[in-house]
Design a protein around this motif. Sequence first.
Motif, mmCIF file in Angstrom:
data_model
loop_
_atom_site.group_PDB
_atom_site.id
_atom_site.type_symbol
_atom_site.label_atom_id
_atom_site.label_comp_id
_atom_site.label_asym_id
_atom_site.label_seq_id
_atom_site.Cartn_x
_atom_site.Cartn_y
_atom_site.Cartn_z
ATOM 1 N N THR A 42 -16.165 9.967 -7.475
ATOM 2 C CA THR A 42 -16.993 9.114 -6.627
ATOM 3 C C THR A 42 -17.522 7.928 -7.426
ATOM 4 O O THR A 42 -17.509 7.936 -8.654
ATOM 5 N N GLY A 43 -17.990 6.934 -6.704
ATOM 6 C CA GLY A 43 -18.624 5.780 -7.343
ATOM 7 C C GLY A 43 -17.684 4.646 -7.684
ATOM 8 O O GLY A 43 -18.100 3.671 -8.312
ATOM 9 N N GLY A 44 -16.400 4.727 -7.291
ATOM 10 C CA GLY A 44 -15.463 3.663 -7.621
ATOM 11 C C GLY A 44 -15.789 2.366 -6.905
ATOM 12 O O GLY A 44 -16.305 2.357 -5.786
ATOM 13 N N THR A 45 -15.492 1.234 -7.565
ATOM 14 C CA THR A 45 -15.709 -0.079 -6.959
ATOM 15 C C THR A 45 -14.408 -0.848 -6.773
ATOM 16 O O THR A 45 -14.376 -1.852 -6.043
ATOM 17 N N PHE A 46 -13.319 -0.407 -7.435
ATOM 18 C CA PHE A 46 -12.019 -1.068 -7.334
ATOM 19 C C PHE A 46 -10.979 -0.041 -7.756
ATOM 20 O O PHE A 46 -11.230 0.769 -8.645
ATOM 21 N N THR A 47 -9.796 -0.074 -7.118
ATOM 22 C CA THR A 47 -8.774 0.929 -7.420
ATOM 23 C C THR A 47 -7.488 0.267 -7.893
ATOM 24 O O THR A 47 -7.044 -0.743 -7.326
ATOM 25 N N LEU A 48 -6.903 0.861 -8.932
ATOM 26 C CA LEU A 48 -5.611 0.452 -9.468
ATOM 27 C C LEU A 48 -4.595 1.547 -9.138
ATOM 28 O O LEU A 48 -4.784 2.699 -9.522
ATOM 29 N N ASN A 49 -3.548 1.194 -8.428
ATOM 30 C CA ASN A 49 -2.574 2.187 -7.960
ATOM 31 C C ASN A 49 -1.210 1.894 -8.583
ATOM 32 O O ASN A 49 -0.531 0.936 -8.204
ATOM 33 N N ASN A 50 -0.805 2.718 -9.540
ATOM 34 C CA ASN A 50 0.492 2.545 -10.199
ATOM 35 C C ASN A 50 1.526 3.434 -9.509
ATOM 36 O O ASN A 50 1.830 4.534 -9.957
ATOM 37 N N TYR A 51 2.071 2.955 -8.393
ATOM 38 C CA TYR A 51 3.059 3.743 -7.668
ATOM 39 C C TYR A 51 4.456 3.557 -8.243
ATOM 40 O O TYR A 51 5.420 4.148 -7.760
ATOM 41 N N GLY A 52 4.579 2.734 -9.285
ATOM 42 C CA GLY A 52 5.876 2.583 -9.937
ATOM 43 C C GLY A 52 6.377 3.871 -10.553
ATOM 44 O O GLY A 52 7.592 4.030 -10.763
ATOM 45 N N VAL A 53 5.463 4.808 -10.851
ATOM 46 C CA VAL A 53 5.895 6.093 -11.426
ATOM 47 C C VAL A 53 6.758 6.876 -10.441
ATOM 48 O O VAL A 53 7.454 7.813 -10.851
ATOM 49 N N PHE A 54 6.708 6.528 -9.159
ATOM 50 C CA PHE A 54 7.533 7.205 -8.165
ATOM 51 C C PHE A 54 8.878 6.512 -7.984
ATOM 52 O O PHE A 54 9.663 6.887 -7.101
ATOM 53 N N GLY A 55 9.148 5.483 -8.791
ATOM 54 C CA GLY A 55 10.435 4.811 -8.731
ATOM 55 C C GLY A 55 10.570 3.820 -7.612
ATOM 56 O O GLY A 55 11.695 3.500 -7.190
ATOM 57 N N VAL A 56 9.437 3.293 -7.096
ATOM 58 C CA VAL A 56 9.494 2.318 -6.008
ATOM 59 C C VAL A 56 9.004 0.970 -6.521
ATOM 60 O O VAL A 56 8.219 0.886 -7.469
ATOM 61 N N ASP A 57 9.463 -0.093 -5.850
ATOM 62 C CA ASP A 57 9.144 -1.447 -6.296
ATOM 63 C C ASP A 57 7.863 -1.985 -5.686
ATOM 64 O O ASP A 57 7.094 -2.680 -6.352
ATOM 65 N N GLY A 58 7.649 -1.724 -4.390
ATOM 66 C CA GLY A 58 6.517 -2.353 -3.718
ATOM 67 C C GLY A 58 5.864 -1.447 -2.706
ATOM 68 O O GLY A 58 6.403 -0.405 -2.318
ATOM 69 N N SER A 59 4.690 -1.845 -2.260
ATOM 70 C CA SER A 59 3.936 -1.087 -1.259
ATOM 71 C C SER A 59 2.846 -1.988 -0.705
ATOM 72 O O SER A 59 2.580 -3.067 -1.254
ATOM 73 N N THR A 60 2.247 -1.569 0.390
ATOM 74 C CA THR A 60 1.055 -2.242 0.917
ATOM 75 C C THR A 60 -0.091 -1.241 0.841
ATOM 76 O O THR A 60 -0.271 -0.422 1.746
ATOM 77 N N PRO A 61 -0.857 -1.253 -0.234
ATOM 78 C CA PRO A 61 -1.893 -0.226 -0.438
ATOM 79 C C PRO A 61 -2.940 -0.225 0.673
ATOM 80 O O PRO A 61 -3.262 -1.265 1.249
ATOM 81 N N ILE A 62 -3.448 0.944 0.972
ATOM 82 C CA ILE A 62 -4.589 1.093 1.881
ATOM 83 C C ILE A 62 -5.845 1.142 1.030
ATOM 84 O O ILE A 62 -5.940 1.924 0.076
ATOM 85 N N ILE A 63 -6.811 0.307 1.330
ATOM 86 C CA ILE A 63 -8.027 0.197 0.532
ATOM 87 C C ILE A 63 -8.765 1.535 0.519
ATOM 88 O O ILE A 63 -8.882 2.215 1.545
ATOM 89 N N ASN A 64 -9.259 1.898 -0.641
ATOM 90 C CA ASN A 64 -10.026 3.131 -0.813
ATOM 91 C C ASN A 64 -11.455 2.888 -0.340
ATOM 92 O O ASN A 64 -12.301 2.411 -1.095
ATOM 93 N N HIS A 65 -11.716 3.177 0.921
ATOM 94 C CA HIS A 65 -13.034 2.949 1.519
ATOM 95 C C HIS A 65 -14.118 3.620 0.673
ATOM 96 O O HIS A 65 -13.936 4.738 0.201
ATOM 97 N N PRO A 66 -15.271 2.957 0.414
ATOM 98 C CA PRO A 66 -15.747 1.676 0.953
ATOM 99 C C PRO A 66 -15.525 0.489 0.016
ATOM 100 O O PRO A 66 -16.296 -0.477 0.055
#
Length: 476
Positions: free
Chosen positions: A388-412
């Motif tokens: 808890t308490g996050g203010t910004f999220t970094l999502n490294n989905y490259g580990v799954f072998g994919v090039d791109g994505s449209t991340p869903i913001i981690n509310h709030p």
Amino acid sequence: MAQVLEFKLPDLGEGLTEAEIVRWLVSVGDVVAVDQPVVEVETAKAMVEVPCPYGGVVTARYGEEGTELPVGAPLLTVAVGGTGTEGASAPTAAQTTAPAPSAGSADAAVSSEYSGNVLVGYGTAGPVARRRRVRHESPATARTSAPPVAAPVAAPAPAPAAVPAPSVVAGGGHDGPVPVISPLVRKLARDRGLDLREVRGSGPEGLILRADVELALAVLERPVAAQAPARAVAPAASAPAPAVAASSGERVPLRGVRGAVADKLSRSRTEIPDATCWVDADATELMAARTAMNAAGGPKISLLALLARICVHALARFPELNSTVDTAAREIVRLPSVHLGFAAQTPRGLVVPVVKDAGTRTAESLTAEFARLTEAARESALTPADLTGGTFTLNNYGVFGVDGSTPIINHPEAAMLGVGRIIPKPWVHQGELAVRQVVQLSFTFDHRVCDGGTAGGFLRYVADCVEQPAVLLRTL
């Protein structure tokens, strides 16, 4: 003389209102010590071992493994104050329903078996002996609370006294104080304009849970034309479903971590007007810089740590993106520190541990903290504070072998940066075609906190730092 004390599921903090029993650590008839873990539960945040504040003999357990219980529901009962074989058997009805003793030997026996440690929802003073009461549960509570597993000897007879249900005014509301203890439930109702006095709680003693608020909102938002047929067929709801329904597929309950992820992502999509932009970047120089750092000796630096350093410097230049939106006050709250969340896939599902004060950490410190939290996530050892308490999220989905994505913001939160895999690709470098290490960066942001110019500026700065790590030197 033994007394039977009831241990209820305590408030586990962070606004959590329910937990699922994963594994019982004790059985009926076992002797437990003060503060001994008795059950392992899974909340929407983490796996938690719950210690019992009483020492004695377990006389009953409430709920089988897999049962979801609300905060305040009975977990087990413990006979305390007895010795030897006398304490190993369940007390008689007369012992259970006896009035509270005066200050004397009986009180001393109880307090000597009571924990002095603070549990959320429990104080440090010894409990007062009391009559056991019969709870009148609502249908929703009755479905989630399994009958207790009683000891093989005669179970204590409950006293005839009953817990009074909250008074109800016309329309199903409560007359008097609204029985809500969770600030998240209050905020959900306030944000959606729901009057909690018109909601009937399904929790212990009429406690209003999040599920009650969500059900009330669903009813209010349903078109009037659709409500009438639903009422007309309500009496037939208990009829057996057609055979085709039973064979329509496997049903997996949305609860625990999976349920928490579903709730958060649904809320993000419902409340946040998000937009996404992306750019390809040449990461060859960043990869070379990391190789040089690790070749110089000392602890190894992870690529995620370097990306995190780039993120926190970008947020210092674009502070609008390190913020949240107070929908009730219609205000943007810019946050003073960067607490960086990162997506981690575990056997229990996707979790987002948070690196606190990421803006003040070095690359080595970030590498060590990422490693610690990742290992804790895999071992299901993350605490609610870690999640808890996050203010910004970094999502490294490259580990799954994919090039791109449209991340869903981690509310709030207000934004998330996604990083794809880094792979060799044809690239124009210094006017010539070359094979370079290319990565796609995607950035989703809350359009309420900024416009596209700010979001584009943030993403372009991140891409420039990836392509030319020396750019960071200007802001160090």
